[in-house]
Design an enzyme around this catalytic site. Structure first.
Site, short mmCIF file in Angstrom:
data_model
loop_
_atom_site.label_atom_id
_atom_site.label_comp_id
_atom_site.label_asym_id
_atom_site.label_seq_id
_atom_site.Cartn_x
_atom_site.Cartn_y
_atom_site.Cartn_z
N GLU A 53 6.58 1.26 11.20
CA GLU A 53 5.81 0.04 10.89
C GLU A 53 4.80 -0.33 11.96
OE1 GLU A 53 9.79 -1.52 12.63
OE2 GLU A 53 8.98 0.27 11.65
N ASP A 99 -4.22 -23.32 6.09
CA ASP A 99 -3.00 -23.24 5.28
C ASP A 99 -2.88 -24.41 4.31
OD1 ASP A 99 -2.59 -21.13 6.97
OD2 ASP A 99 -1.16 -22.18 8.24
N HIS A 148 9.98 3.91 14.69
CA HIS A 148 9.47 2.75 13.95
C HIS A 148 8.15 3.10 13.25
CE1 HIS A 148 12.21 -0.45 15.33
NE2 HIS A 148 12.34 0.31 16.40
#
Length: 530
Positions: free
Chosen positions: A188, A244, A186
């Site tokens: 990432e 947000d 992986h």
């Protein structure tokens, strides 16, 4: 021709920019692939494997990444990449399960491994590759992060090996003529130290992406999309007081000005002083029309006697809509509702592989609105991760203390008080939270921590304070590190900090006589206490 996509009833006009498609097979770290690609200045988007075939026609698509996943390609009905993936002529990168299904679909062979690898491993670079340019050299040995039980034992025609490990002889393999590449590990995750650079090579040197996706360009594109969608209509934005919805409101106001009307539904479960800060910011600083609806009595009344956390979330969500609808009637004529839905909200609320993730974000309207509202959603942040929203907030000129504020859940303090909600408990928790955050700020740690908060446990203990006995609540403290809100680990405070903070809370907050610190790590999507 510019393609128009319809998502949740909203028209999106995709930017004419390079993009990478990530086909998700259910890995818990798929979101990190998207983060790493975006960090290189290239827009990426995740699509579940079931619906990925439609995404192969995206404008600006330059490459495809196949994620990892929990299934085995040896199972009869395990996920597969759409066959069209290998007919596009685009570069394709398979990661872990993505490597295995790529090889299986192209004529290779996968078998169970007698040497499974989970965790840290080391690969030997055996041959140069465009993936390694400027990062790895032939003959070197490098740390990676493995997570596999099966392994490729026969490569498809045209593939060759570039690196191997003890348990994965084809740790890096591909067909450079067709621009097919694969990792058994992986890249990432941070435990593969050079992983981000390897992904950068795939995105830029192999896919040929320009790397010109910036937050400044996103802002201009988002403003154009909002104007295209809204036209001369009226938009109502439900403010929660968090980063947000605030960034969404300021962005929409920059796009359509006074066509935006904000409704701040005060649930009575916000942190100390935050309701006043929201009103001051939007009415005073931005001069945006704002209705402040203090509905704290209504929310707390409906929560009376309710202990189940999911019931609390649903009560708060439905009450929010009721109050919002009531206040919105006074505005009249609005055809659109704006909210600060983020990309993790969308990901967690869509069951990509048939799992239970659809319930995680039950307090968000990511799946649409009640039909009776007869409004379309405007969600300009739907493509962004949390840290990207902060960058956009700075681009829009929001005050830094507001942009850098720790995330706060939609249900507010209700999910930081396990058990029944009372005004007394809310008051105790607010005071403890103020002390905790004050100590964090004084120590200079606020910006190093993703989220820190106090929790009032449904437990009372006997204690001795001075010459008397007390029977008060236990307060738990939580602090986590994260970059995107998808995964988190606890923050390693030193003993002096915890001792000082606990002493202050017990001395200054009546109703608490014991303080504990939560040191559990959390998997994706579960940063909150519940």
């Amino acid at each position: 021709m510019l393609r128009i996509a319809v998502v949740a009833g909203i028209l999106y006009l995709p930017a004419m920019t390079d993009r990478i498609l990530i086909i998700d097979f259910g890995s818990q770290v798929t979101q990190l692939i998207a983060r790493r690609v975006r960090e290189t200045g290239v827009y990426s988007e995740i699509v579940p494997f079931q619906s990925a075939a439609d995404a192969l026609n995206w404008d600006g698509l330059k490459g495809i990444i196949l994620s990892g996943g929990p299934a085995s390609v040896l199972e009869g009905e395990s996920p597969r990449a759409p066959e069209g993936v290998f007919e596009t002529g685009l570069p394709v990168l398979g990661i872990c399960y993505g490597q295995q299904t790529m090889c299986a679909q192209l004529g290779g062979k996968v078998e169970p491994s007698d040497h499974r690898e989970f965790g840290r491993a080391f690969v030997d670079v055996t041959k140069p590759s465009a993936l390694f340019d400027g990062v790895w050299q032939t003959g070197e040995n490098h740390q990676v992060w493995m997570s596999h039980g099966d392994r490729v034992v026969k490569l498809p025609t045209g593939f060759e090996v570039f690196a191997s490990s003890e348990g994965a002889p084809f740790a890096v393999a591909g067909d450079e003529d067709r621009h097919y590449y694969s990792f058994m590990f992986h890249p990432e995750v941070v435990h593969t130290p050079d992983g981000a650079k390897l992904l950068g090579n795939f995105v830029h040197k192999i896919c040929g992406c320009a790397g010109d996706w910036t937050m400044a360009s996103f802002k201009e594109e988002a403003i154009a999309r909002i104007r295209e969608q809204v036209g001369d209509g009226q938009v109502i934005c439900g403010l929660s007081g968090g980063v947000d919805s605030s960034v969404a409101a300021v962005l929409i106001h920059e796009a359509i000005g006074d066509q935006l009307h904000c409704v701040f539904v005060d649930t009575g479960m916000m942190r100390a002083g935050e309701a006043d800060e929201v009103v001051s910011l939007f009415r005073g600083h931005y001069n945006i029309p704002l209705i402040h609806a203090d509905a704290s009595d209504e929310f707390i009344g409906k929560l009376d006697g309710v202990s189940d956390p999911e019931k609390k979330r649903k009560i708060i969500g439905s009450t929010f809509i009721d109050v919002f609808e009531r206040e919105a009637k006074g505005i009249g004529g609005a055809q659109f509702l704006a909210q600060g839905t983020l990309y993790p909200d969308v990901i967690e609320s869509v069951s990509f592989t048939g799992g239970p993730s659809v319930t995680i974000k039950s307090h968000h309207n990511v799946g649409g609105l009640p039909e009776r509202m007869n409004m379309d959603l405007v969600e300009p942040l739907r493509e962004l991760f949390k840290d990207e929203v902060r960058v956009l907030g700075r681009e829009l000129g929001l005050p830094e203390p507001f942009v850098a504020r720790h995330p706060f859940p939609g249900p507010g303090l209700a999910i930081r008080i396990p058990g029944k909600i009372t005004r007394e408990k809310l008051d105790i928790l607010r005071k403890a939270d103020v002390v905790y955050l004050d100590e964090i700020r004084q120590t200079g740690l606020y910006d190093a921590i993703w989220q820190a908060f106090a929790v009032l446990l449904p437990v009372q203990t006997v204690g001795v304070m001075g010459d008397g006995r007390t029977y008060d609540y236990v307060c738990a403290l939580r602090a986590v590190t994260s970059t995107d809100g998808m995964t988190a680990d606890y923050y390693h405070f030193d003993h002096d900090f915890l001792s000082r903070t606990a002493t202050r809370i017990i001395n200054e907050v009546k109703g608490i006589n014991r303080v504990v610190y939560d040191i559990t790590s959390k998997p994706p999507g579960t940063i909150e206490w519940e």
